[in-house]
Design a protein around this motif. Structure first.
Motif, PDB file in Angstrom:
ATOM      1  N   VAL A  87     -32.047  -4.701 -26.258  1.00  0.00           N
ATOM      2  CA  VAL A  87     -31.457  -4.103 -25.498  1.00  0.00           C
ATOM      3  C   VAL A  87     -30.851  -3.445 -26.846  1.00  0.00           C
ATOM      4  CG1 VAL A  87     -30.997  -1.373 -24.365  1.00  0.00           C
ATOM      5  CG2 VAL A  87     -33.274  -2.995 -23.810  1.00  0.00           C
ATOM      6  N   VAL A  88     -30.455  -2.967 -28.234  1.00  0.00           N
ATOM      7  CA  VAL A  88     -29.510  -2.173 -28.683  1.00  0.00           C
ATOM      8  C   VAL A  88     -28.785  -0.930 -28.254  1.00  0.00           C
ATOM      9  CG1 VAL A  88     -28.708  -1.914 -31.039  1.00  0.00           C
ATOM     10  CG2 VAL A  88     -30.560  -3.497 -30.678  1.00  0.00           C
ATOM     11  N   GLY A  89     -27.140  -1.094 -27.102  1.00  0.00           N
ATOM     12  CA  GLY A  89     -26.871  -0.067 -27.068  1.00  0.00           C
ATOM     13  C   GLY A  89     -27.099   0.252 -25.579  1.00  0.00           C
ATOM     14  N   LEU A  90     -26.193   0.400 -24.883  1.00  0.00           N
ATOM     15  CA  LEU A  90     -25.813   0.543 -23.753  1.00  0.00           C
ATOM     16  C   LEU A  90     -25.878   2.330 -23.303  1.00  0.00           C
ATOM     17  CD1 LEU A  90     -27.257  -0.875 -21.426  1.00  0.00           C
ATOM     18  CD2 LEU A  90     -24.808  -0.945 -20.450  1.00  0.00           C
ATOM     19  N   GLY A  91     -26.412   3.281 -23.736  1.00  0.00           N
ATOM     20  CA  GLY A  91     -26.130   4.867 -23.627  1.00  0.00           C
ATOM     21  C   GLY A  91     -27.062   4.853 -22.651  1.00  0.00           C
ATOM     22  N   GLY A  92     -27.146   6.996 -22.412  1.00  0.00           N
ATOM     23  CA  GLY A  92     -28.749   7.410 -22.045  1.00  0.00           C
ATOM     24  C   GLY A  92     -29.908   6.557 -22.580  1.00  0.00           C
ATOM     25  N   LEU A  93     -30.123   6.251 -23.609  1.00  0.00           N
ATOM     26  CA  LEU A  93     -31.287   5.328 -23.688  1.00  0.00           C
ATOM     27  C   LEU A  93     -31.375   3.676 -23.443  1.00  0.00           C
ATOM     28  CD1 LEU A  93     -32.250   6.988 -27.141  1.00  0.00           C
ATOM     29  CD2 LEU A  93     -33.290   7.668 -25.201  1.00  0.00           C
ATOM     30  N   GLY A  94     -30.569   3.662 -23.935  1.00  0.00           N
ATOM     31  CA  GLY A  94     -29.815   1.734 -23.388  1.00  0.00           C
ATOM     32  C   GLY A  94     -30.127   1.613 -21.783  1.00  0.00           C
ATOM     33  N   VAL A 143     -20.542  -6.292 -17.627  1.00  0.00           N
ATOM     34  CA  VAL A 143     -20.941  -6.422 -16.037  1.00  0.00           C
ATOM     35  C   VAL A 143     -21.321  -5.522 -16.098  1.00  0.00           C
ATOM     36  CG1 VAL A 143     -19.443  -5.628 -13.979  1.00  0.00           C
ATOM     37  CG2 VAL A 143     -18.740  -7.415 -15.590  1.00  0.00           C
ATOM     38  N   ALA A 144     -21.846  -3.946 -16.494  1.00  0.00           N
ATOM     39  CA  ALA A 144     -22.330  -2.751 -16.962  1.00  0.00           C
ATOM     40  C   ALA A 144     -23.645  -2.954 -16.865  1.00  0.00           C
ATOM     41  CB  ALA A 144     -21.960  -1.631 -16.805  1.00  0.00           C
ATOM     42  N   ALA A 145     -24.289  -3.590 -18.366  1.00  0.00           N
ATOM     43  CA  ALA A 145     -25.226  -4.420 -18.246  1.00  0.00           C
ATOM     44  C   ALA A 145     -25.641  -5.264 -17.276  1.00  0.00           C
ATOM     45  CB  ALA A 145     -25.556  -4.625 -19.402  1.00  0.00           C
ATOM     46  N   LYS A 146     -25.095  -6.093 -16.639  1.00  0.00           N
ATOM     47  CA  LYS A 146     -25.741  -7.219 -15.624  1.00  0.00           C
ATOM     48  C   LYS A 146     -25.969  -6.453 -14.053  1.00  0.00           C
ATOM     49  CE  LYS A 146     -24.970 -11.586 -17.836  1.00  0.00           C
ATOM     50  NZ  LYS A 146     -24.076 -12.567 -18.108  1.00  0.00           N
ATOM     51  N   ASP A 147     -24.977  -5.158 -14.268  1.00  0.00           N
ATOM     52  CA  ASP A 147     -25.503  -4.440 -12.947  1.00  0.00           C
ATOM     53  C   ASP A 147     -26.794  -3.611 -13.101  1.00  0.00           C
ATOM     54  OD1 ASP A 147     -23.343  -5.273 -11.477  1.00  0.00           O
ATOM     55  OD2 ASP A 147     -22.251  -3.427 -12.002  1.00  0.00           O
ATOM     56  N   LEU A 148     -27.434  -2.496 -14.315  1.00  0.00           N
ATOM     57  CA  LEU A 148     -28.082  -2.640 -14.845  1.00  0.00           C
ATOM     58  C   LEU A 148     -29.575  -3.650 -13.938  1.00  0.00           C
ATOM     59  CD1 LEU A 148     -27.213   0.013 -17.599  1.00  0.00           C
ATOM     60  CD2 LEU A 148     -27.706   1.174 -14.892  1.00  0.00           C
ATOM     61  N   GLY A 149     -29.400  -4.382 -14.124  1.00  0.00           N
ATOM     62  CA  GLY A 149     -30.514  -5.110 -14.239  1.00  0.00           C
ATOM     63  C   GLY A 149     -30.559  -6.575 -15.775  1.00  0.00           C
ATOM     64  N   ALA A 150     -29.779  -6.556 -16.777  1.00  0.00           N
ATOM     65  CA  ALA A 150     -29.582  -7.231 -17.467  1.00  0.00           C
ATOM     66  C   ALA A 150     -29.639  -9.111 -17.279  1.00  0.00           C
ATOM     67  CB  ALA A 150     -28.806  -6.927 -18.774  1.00  0.00           C
ATOM     68  N   THR A 186     -24.635  -5.304 -27.478  1.00  0.00           N
ATOM     69  CA  THR A 186     -23.859  -4.183 -27.250  1.00  0.00           C
ATOM     70  C   THR A 186     -22.574  -4.692 -28.458  1.00  0.00           C
ATOM     71  OG1 THR A 186     -21.732  -3.154 -26.106  1.00  0.00           O
ATOM     72  CG2 THR A 186     -22.321  -5.562 -25.787  1.00  0.00           C
ATOM     73  N   THR A 187     -21.036  -4.237 -29.115  1.00  0.00           N
ATOM     74  CA  THR A 187     -20.598  -4.166 -30.181  1.00  0.00           C
ATOM     75  C   THR A 187     -19.108  -4.358 -29.513  1.00  0.00           C
ATOM     76  OG1 THR A 187     -19.934  -2.137 -30.397  1.00  0.00           O
ATOM     77  CG2 THR A 187     -21.557  -3.101 -31.835  1.00  0.00           C
ATOM     78  N   SER A 188     -19.033  -3.504 -27.510  1.00  0.00           N
ATOM     79  CA  SER A 188     -18.149  -4.057 -26.387  1.00  0.00           C
ATOM     80  C   SER A 188     -18.261  -4.669 -25.291  1.00  0.00           C
ATOM     81  CB  SER A 188     -18.007  -2.823 -26.059  1.00  0.00           C
ATOM     82  OG  SER A 188     -18.205  -1.420 -26.704  1.00  0.00           O
ATOM     83  N   PRO A 189     -17.332  -5.727 -25.802  1.00  0.00           N
ATOM     84  CA  PRO A 189     -17.200  -7.222 -24.703  1.00  0.00           C
ATOM     85  C   PRO A 189     -16.794  -6.629 -23.010  1.00  0.00           C
ATOM     86  CG  PRO A 189     -16.478  -7.395 -26.315  1.00  0.00           C
ATOM     87  CD  PRO A 189     -16.035  -6.155 -26.824  1.00  0.00           C
ATOM     88  N   ASP A 190     -16.603  -5.693 -23.158  1.00  0.00           N
ATOM     89  CA  ASP A 190     -15.939  -5.395 -21.662  1.00  0.00           C
ATOM     90  C   ASP A 190     -17.661  -4.161 -20.574  1.00  0.00           C
ATOM     91  OD1 ASP A 190     -16.086  -2.217 -23.222  1.00  0.00           O
ATOM     92  OD2 ASP A 190     -14.465  -1.719 -22.419  1.00  0.00           O
ATOM     93  N   LYS A 191     -18.953  -4.177 -21.515  1.00  0.00           N
ATOM     94  CA  LYS A 191     -19.592  -3.795 -21.003  1.00  0.00           C
ATOM     95  C   LYS A 191     -21.256  -4.472 -20.554  1.00  0.00           C
ATOM     96  CE  LYS A 191     -19.991   0.755 -23.683  1.00  0.00           C
ATOM     97  NZ  LYS A 191     -21.423   1.381 -24.449  1.00  0.00           N
TER      98      LYS A 191
END
Length: 349
Positions: A182-189, A214-221, A207-212
């Motif tokens: 999944v490229v990008g972690l916004g509304g669609l991502g 934790v958020a990505a893994k919280d969503l299940g990534a 993602t281009t943002s290393p700080d994302k």
């Protein structure tokens, strides 16, 4: 005709202001809906600001609509007063072409009718107006059931972001054991992550943002790759079966194509306002890769998605906004300052 309150933009730079629009009286096959919530989609921003071509003003956007049926036409059979329903990106299509007959109204060969901003050919040629309003009247064939127990506000973005990601995953027949990027972690991502995981896939977020991370893994990534880090990109080279690219800004997809295994596919969902860098055909040829695109989903597929999400406990992560805060919410969307979808509380109109 019935007058209802709404929030409209009068030009590409005007921002939003209170307005009044007219809705038709329900015909025999129409459903009148008192709108509770409407999601804010990035395509609303593009449309209001004329970034995809000149908009027709005044314009009331909004195509992620959830509300309660207030009236039905005499011939309506599938909906009743008091029922919670939804309206997505389409309110009509030709109903005669192969795409419509096969349930792909989004690809209507005669031109589908969007929920806002286009000619409403069945109603005197006016312009359709969307969900930043108190009520809407829609043909029953384009109204959706919101499953019992689903949070209505958090369900609203499913009517665009949910089906936009569900449709290509279904088309690609993603199933348990597949590896999806999944490229990008916004509304669609964030919806891509949730739905792909529910299908049983292993999910990697780019993602281009290393700080994302934790958020990505919280969503299940299962994994997060910083796409600007050459070593991280090299480490996942040739490892994925499919990629959903949700980024609406101009970017180079060739690096992502290199992460696909033989017969892999990258589906473009984000639509930038200007041209993307060219795709290297050599990358496609050497591994029989496919580069395609997808837009929303048909009505039956959207209902299928809603039922799937209800079964798996999936809704959008949202932040509620009032009508008076729409301009600020748009600025925050452009800045990427939302996790992950704004939803308008229509009681504030």
């Amino acid at each position: 005709m019935t007058e209802v309150k709404a929030y409209a933009a009068n030009s590409a730079t005007s921002g939003f202001a209170p307005s009044t629009i007219k809705r038709r009286e329900p015909g025999a096959h129409d459903v009148e809906i008192s709108i509770e919530f409407c999601g804010l989609c990035h395509s609303d921003v593009h449309s209001i600001r004329s970034e995809w071509g000149p908009a027709k003003y005044p314009l009331v956007p909004g195509h992620e609509i959830v509300g309660i049926v207030s009236r039905v036409g005499d011939a309506v059979e599938g909906f009743s007063v008091g029922q919670r329903v939804g309206v997505g990106c389409l309110v009509d299509s030709c109903r005669e072409c192969d795409s419509c007959l096969e349930g792909f109204e989004q690809y209507c060969e005669g031109g589908n009718v969007g929920t806002y901003g286009v000619a409403d050919r069945r109603n005197g040629g006016g312009i359709t107006q969307g969900g930043y309003s108190q009520a809407i009247v829609v043909d029953e064939n384009y109204v959706l059931r919101i499953p019992e127990g689903m949070d209505p506000a958090a369900a609203a973005p499913l009517l665009c972001a949910g089906v936009t990601t569900y449709s290509p995953l279904s088309y690609l027949d993603v199933q348990e054991g597949d590896k999806v990027g999944v490229v990008g972690l916004g509304g669609l991502g964030h919806m891509s992550v949730k739905i792909a995981k529910a299908l049983g896939a292993t999910v990697t977020v780019f993602t281009t943002s290393p700080d994302k991370e934790v958020a990505a893994k919280d969503l299940g990534a299962d994994a997060v790759v910083v796409s600007t880090d050459a070593a991280q990109m090299e480490a996942v080279k040739g490892s994925l079966n499919a990629i959903l690219d949700t980024v609406a800004a101009v970017h180079d997809i060739n690096a992502y194509l290199r992460t696909l295994d033989r017969d892999g596919a990258l589906i473009q969902l984000g639509l930038p306002a200007t041209d993307m860098p060219p795709v290297d055909p050599g990358l496609l040829i050497r591994k029989r890769l496919a580069y395609g695109g997808s837009v929303i989903g048909g009505i039956a597929e959207t209902q299928e998605m809603l039922d799937f999400c209800a079964e798996h406990g999936i809704v959008s992560d949202i932040e509620m906004v009032t009508a008076a805060d729409l301009d600020n919410a748009y600025d925050r969307m452009v800045a990427g300052d939302v996790r992950y979808r704004f939803v308008l509380d229509n009681s504030t109109i």
